[in-house]
Design a protein around this motif. Structure first.
Motif, PDB file in Angstrom:
ATOM      1  N   ALA A 270       1.121  -8.647   1.727  1.00 14.42           N
ATOM      2  CA  ALA A 270       0.598  -7.391   2.286  1.00 14.42           C
ATOM      3  C   ALA A 270      -0.804  -7.147   1.723  1.00 14.42           C
ATOM      4  CB  ALA A 270       1.525  -6.231   1.979  1.00 14.42           C
ATOM      5  N   PRO A 271      -1.815  -7.745   2.307  1.00 12.80           N
ATOM      6  CA  PRO A 271      -3.173  -7.571   1.788  1.00 12.80           C
ATOM      7  C   PRO A 271      -3.680  -6.143   1.955  1.00 12.80           C
ATOM      8  CG  PRO A 271      -3.212  -8.711   3.892  1.00 12.80           C
ATOM      9  CD  PRO A 271      -1.771  -8.617   3.495  1.00 12.80           C
ATOM     10  N   LEU A 272      -4.500  -5.721   1.014  1.00  6.67           N
ATOM     11  CA  LEU A 272      -5.153  -4.412   1.106  1.00  6.67           C
ATOM     12  C   LEU A 272      -6.303  -4.521   2.088  1.00  6.67           C
ATOM     13  CD1 LEU A 272      -5.502  -1.487  -0.019  1.00  6.67           C
ATOM     14  CD2 LEU A 272      -7.081  -2.481  -1.695  1.00  6.67           C
ATOM     15  N   LEU A 273      -6.248  -3.742   3.167  1.00 11.17           N
ATOM     16  CA  LEU A 273      -7.302  -3.798   4.185  1.00 11.17           C
ATOM     17  C   LEU A 273      -8.505  -2.951   3.810  1.00 11.17           C
ATOM     18  CD1 LEU A 273      -5.355  -3.643   7.576  1.00 11.17           C
ATOM     19  CD2 LEU A 273      -6.136  -5.649   6.318  1.00 11.17           C
ATOM     20  N   ARG A 274      -8.247  -1.757   3.304  1.00  8.76           N
ATOM     21  CA  ARG A 274      -9.364  -0.867   2.981  1.00  8.76           C
ATOM     22  C   ARG A 274      -8.877   0.262   2.078  1.00  8.76           C
ATOM     23  NH1 ARG A 274      -7.944  -0.198   8.309  1.00  8.76           N
ATOM     24  NH2 ARG A 274      -7.164   1.875   8.904  1.00  8.76           N
ATOM     25  N   THR A 275      -9.851   0.889   1.457  1.00  8.55           N
ATOM     26  CA  THR A 275      -9.607   2.056   0.607  1.00  8.55           C
ATOM     27  C   THR A 275     -10.363   3.236   1.198  1.00  8.55           C
ATOM     28  OG1 THR A 275      -9.404   0.655  -1.342  1.00  8.55           O
ATOM     29  CG2 THR A 275      -9.789   2.985  -1.729  1.00  8.55           C
ATOM     30  N   GLU A 276      -9.713   4.383   1.302  1.00  6.55           N
ATOM     31  CA  GLU A 276     -10.317   5.567   1.914  1.00  6.55           C
ATOM     32  C   GLU A 276     -10.174   6.761   0.981  1.00  6.55           C
ATOM     33  OE1 GLU A 276      -8.121   5.996   5.510  1.00  6.55           O
ATOM     34  OE2 GLU A 276      -9.004   4.224   6.486  1.00  6.55           O
ATOM     35  N   ALA A 277     -10.798   7.875   1.378  1.00  2.74           N
ATOM     36  CA  ALA A 277     -10.665   9.161   0.671  1.00  2.74           C
ATOM     37  C   ALA A 277     -10.981   9.007  -0.818  1.00  2.74           C
ATOM     38  CB  ALA A 277      -9.273   9.745   0.879  1.00  2.74           C
ATOM     39  N   ASP A 278     -12.123   8.362  -1.092  1.00  2.71           N
ATOM     40  CA  ASP A 278     -12.573   8.189  -2.490  1.00  2.71           C
ATOM     41  C   ASP A 278     -11.535   7.489  -3.354  1.00  2.71           C
ATOM     42  OD1 ASP A 278     -14.987   9.493  -1.922  1.00  2.71           O
ATOM     43  OD2 ASP A 278     -14.091  11.464  -2.308  1.00  2.71           O
TER      44      ASP A 278
END
Length: 331
Positions: A270-278
């Motif tokens: 389950a790769p991390l696609l993106r990080t949001e909301a700081d």
């Protein structure tokens, strides 16, 4: 009229092909003829009561297929039967057993009130008065027609006219309903009314539905089976879930955290696609593991504030399918 047997397909197509001759420029003053296959060897079997989404990009051959199934166009080759009839030579008999709605064409009388169009169609299809009244009553209730039954068709909005077209196509109780872009250009309220009506029709199970549309929300809400056509050929015939699996669409797991992490957790499969909301929101893709496994893994590693599972978007899947290389012609 005799119908097809309970075990017989209501639509049976084998190696269906339609060629058109087009003229192309071959110099300053010359043009040459070239044969173009709009439909290139389609096989399709549809059972009674199925609701099928028939989709593809512009020019893929969707409308050409429908025109051959309804007897408007003669196939160049192949075999086709609808309701046990061959569409072109038996077109008159077939017309009594199918309904057709084309988003850009009307079967209603432009200057007559909608009610009068329905009455004329009753006589054309020779529907007994009591049966006609009962079916019209059902359509009036489900499609909310009463507010504009006495208005001339030319004064109706597009949404009102489309609801009238659906009613007109169903008053003679067809075995098969062909819909070509039935929600195109409709406002949100009219689109929802049409979808709800078609869903109710599908639940009844006595009408087979073949739907072509560019609105994939129609397909997701109405059809369990999806046939995708591209370059005149069927490239997928199966469930929407099978389409997702075949073209690698993925569920997403969206995890909200109380505080951002110095380093995001690593989950196998389950790769991390993106990080949001700081840094307080992490979006993972379920590649080789299930969503529940991703949630369980996150719960062991971090403190979760909230979590959501986002289903794959069929539009993205179909876009990837259309971008795939065209079929290679045999040498």
């Amino acid at each position: 009229m005799t119908g097809t047997g309970p075990d017989e397909p209501v639509i049976a197509v084998r190696e269906l092909r339609k060629d058109f001759v087009v003229r192309v420029r071959a110099g300053r003053f010359r043009r040459t003829k070239r044969v173009v296959a709009a439909v290139d060897g389609i096989d399709l079997t549809v059972r009674r009561g199925e609701m099928i989404g028939y989709i593809g990009p512009n020019g893929a051959g969707k409308s050409t297929t429908l025109k051959m199934l309804t007897g408007v166009l003669t196939p160049s080759s192949g075999e086709v039967q609808v309701c046990g009839l061959i569409p072109v030579p038996q077109r008159t008999r077939l017309a009594l057993r199918i309904g057709v709605v084309f988003g850009q064409r009307s079967q209603l009388w432009w200057d007559l009130p909608l009610r009068d169009s329905f009455d004329l169609l009753r006589h054309i299809y020779r529907v007994p008065a009591a049966e006609h009244a009962a079916r019209l009553r059902r359509c009036r209730a489900l499609l909310d027609l009463d507010g504009f039954l006495d208005i001339p068709v030319r004064q109706l909005s597009l949404g009102q006219r489309m609801r009238g077209e659906l009613t007109a196509a169903l008053l003679h109780r067809p075995e098969v309903l062909f819909l070509d872009e039935p929600t195109i250009g409709l406002d949100v309220v009219s689109r929802q009314a049409v979808r709800s009506f078609l869903a109710e029709l599908g639940r009844a199970g006595d009408t087979t539905l073949l739907l072509t549309t560019h609105d994939l929300a129609d397909i997701e809400r109405l059809c369990r089976r999806l046939v995708v056509i591209d370059h005149g050929r069927v490239v997928h015939d199966g469930s929407i879930e099978a389409l997702h699996a075949r073209y690698g669409s993925r569920r997403l797991v969206v995890a909200d955290l109380d505080e951002p992490l110095a380093a995001p957790p690593v989950l196998v499969g389950a790769p991390l696609l993106r990080t949001e909301a700081d840094g307080r929101r992490l979006v993972f893709a379920c590649e080789s593991v299930t969503a529940s496994e991703v949630v369980a893994g996150l719960a062991r590693l971090v403190a979760l504030r909230d979590i959501a599972i986002v289903e794959p978007d069929i539009e993205d899947v179909v876009t990837r399918l259309y971008r795939a290389p065209a079929p290679v012609e045999p040498v």
